[in-house]
Design an enzyme around this catalytic site. Structure first.
Site, short mmCIF file in Angstrom:
data_model
loop_
_atom_site.label_atom_id
_atom_site.label_comp_id
_atom_site.label_asym_id
_atom_site.label_seq_id
_atom_site.Cartn_x
_atom_site.Cartn_y
_atom_site.Cartn_z
N ASP A 160 1.00 53.30 19.42
CA ASP A 160 2.14 52.64 20.04
C ASP A 160 1.63 51.69 21.10
OD1 ASP A 160 2.58 54.10 22.89
OD2 ASP A 160 2.12 55.64 21.39
N GLU A 198 11.07 60.23 29.48
CA GLU A 198 9.96 60.94 30.11
C GLU A 198 10.12 60.90 31.62
OE1 GLU A 198 6.18 58.40 30.32
OE2 GLU A 198 7.07 57.72 28.42
#
Length: 296
Positions: free
Chosen positions: A95, A186
């Site tokens: 990613d 997150e």
């Protein structure tokens, strides 16, 4: 194979090849930077929900926010431990975000990557300036790719951020080469771990984002998170496992305990540096399983 991560040239945030490794030195500065940024945010009132005041304040450093940018600081990493053998074939991927700049996708594919997630948006004000090169470039190189959104749940509603995301790259089509959109949820890079939300409020925010993406695209988003954050900030809510694929982060030799509701991970982000630019991921299955997820 060369070891690379949040790659950059010495003269700019990222080199055209996307292979020079400057991320670790910069990551070591992120803690201090984040502390200063948080102090500034508190001073100007960014810590309070911006939407409550009727406006959307931009993030302070969106180019430093990406899938996993907060993980090592909170949970550590074991960079010396090799990934343990897993029960099924794993498919390697990566990613990336704006920190990588223009990625050399033909090199990435030659080194074995078969899928990629690309940061598209953050909050409701930021779009990745390298998104087109990264998203279209990975597709043109033969990778199956998808877009992800970095969530800021204290800035605006899940519905608002989902709409911003879908409107700026977070779509989906059944072309066999597009992964479902993904939500990166997150640790807060700007302050309180759970963004000042209660566990029930966080679940409601994620649910609103997920349902909006599903309404707009026909796919429930993949959820990127860590078990520790999910447990802390949602109360280890188990209600998303039936609809949303899990992309879990843990920088160790084993994936470890998963959040409640998921019996297996779809993707494991197992390291924040390695063969590919950006973060290193393993899809939990052979390449035909990646294709199956893309096709819905």
């Amino acid at each position: 194979m060369p070891s690379t991560s949040r790659s950059a040239s010495s003269a700019s945030p990222a080199s055209p090849s996307g292979t020079t490794d400057l991320r670790r030195p910069r990551q070591r500065r992120l803690g201090a930077f984040a502390a200063v940024a948080t102090a500034v945010a508190l001073a100007v009132g960014i810590a309070a929900p911006a939407h409550a005041a009727g406006g959307q304040l931009p993030p302070i450093h969106p180019d430093l926010d990406f899938a996993g940018s907060t993980v090592a600081a909170h949970e550590g990493r074991d960079g010396t431990a090799p990934v343990a053998a897993l029960a099924v074939t794993q498919t390697p991927g990566l990613d990336v975000a704006s920190y990588q700049g223009n990625v050399n996708w033909s090199s990435v594919r030659a080194n074995g990557a078969r899928f990629a997630y690309v940061k598209a948006t953050e909050g409701t004000t930021y779009t990745n300036p390298y998104f087109a090169q990264q998203y279209n470039g990975s597709y043109n190189a033969g990778l199956i790719r998808g877009a992800y959104h970095f969530a800021l749940p204290d800035r605006s509603s899940g519905t608002a951020q989902a709409n911003w995301f879908v409107d700026h790259g977070g779509g989906w089509s059944r072309d066999g080469k597009t992964l479902p959109p993904a939500l990166d949820i997150e640790y807060n890079p700007y302050g309180a771990t759970c963004y000042g939300l209660s566990q029930s409020a966080m679940v409601s925010w994620i649910r609103a984002f997920s349902n909006t993406v599903h309404t707009r695209t026909g796919r429930y988003p993949t959820i990127y998170t860590t078990t520790n954050w999910w447990t802390t900030c949602t109360g280890n809510n188990a209600s998303f496992g039936a609809t949303n694929p899990l992309w879990v982060a843990r920088y160790a030799s084993a994936v470890g305990t998963l959040p409640a509701g998921w019996s297996y991970q779809t993707i494991w982000q197992h390291a924040d540096s390695g063969t590919f630019p950006g973060d290193q991921n393993l899809f939990n299955g052979a390449f035909d399983r990646v294709q199956a997820l893309a096709n819905g």
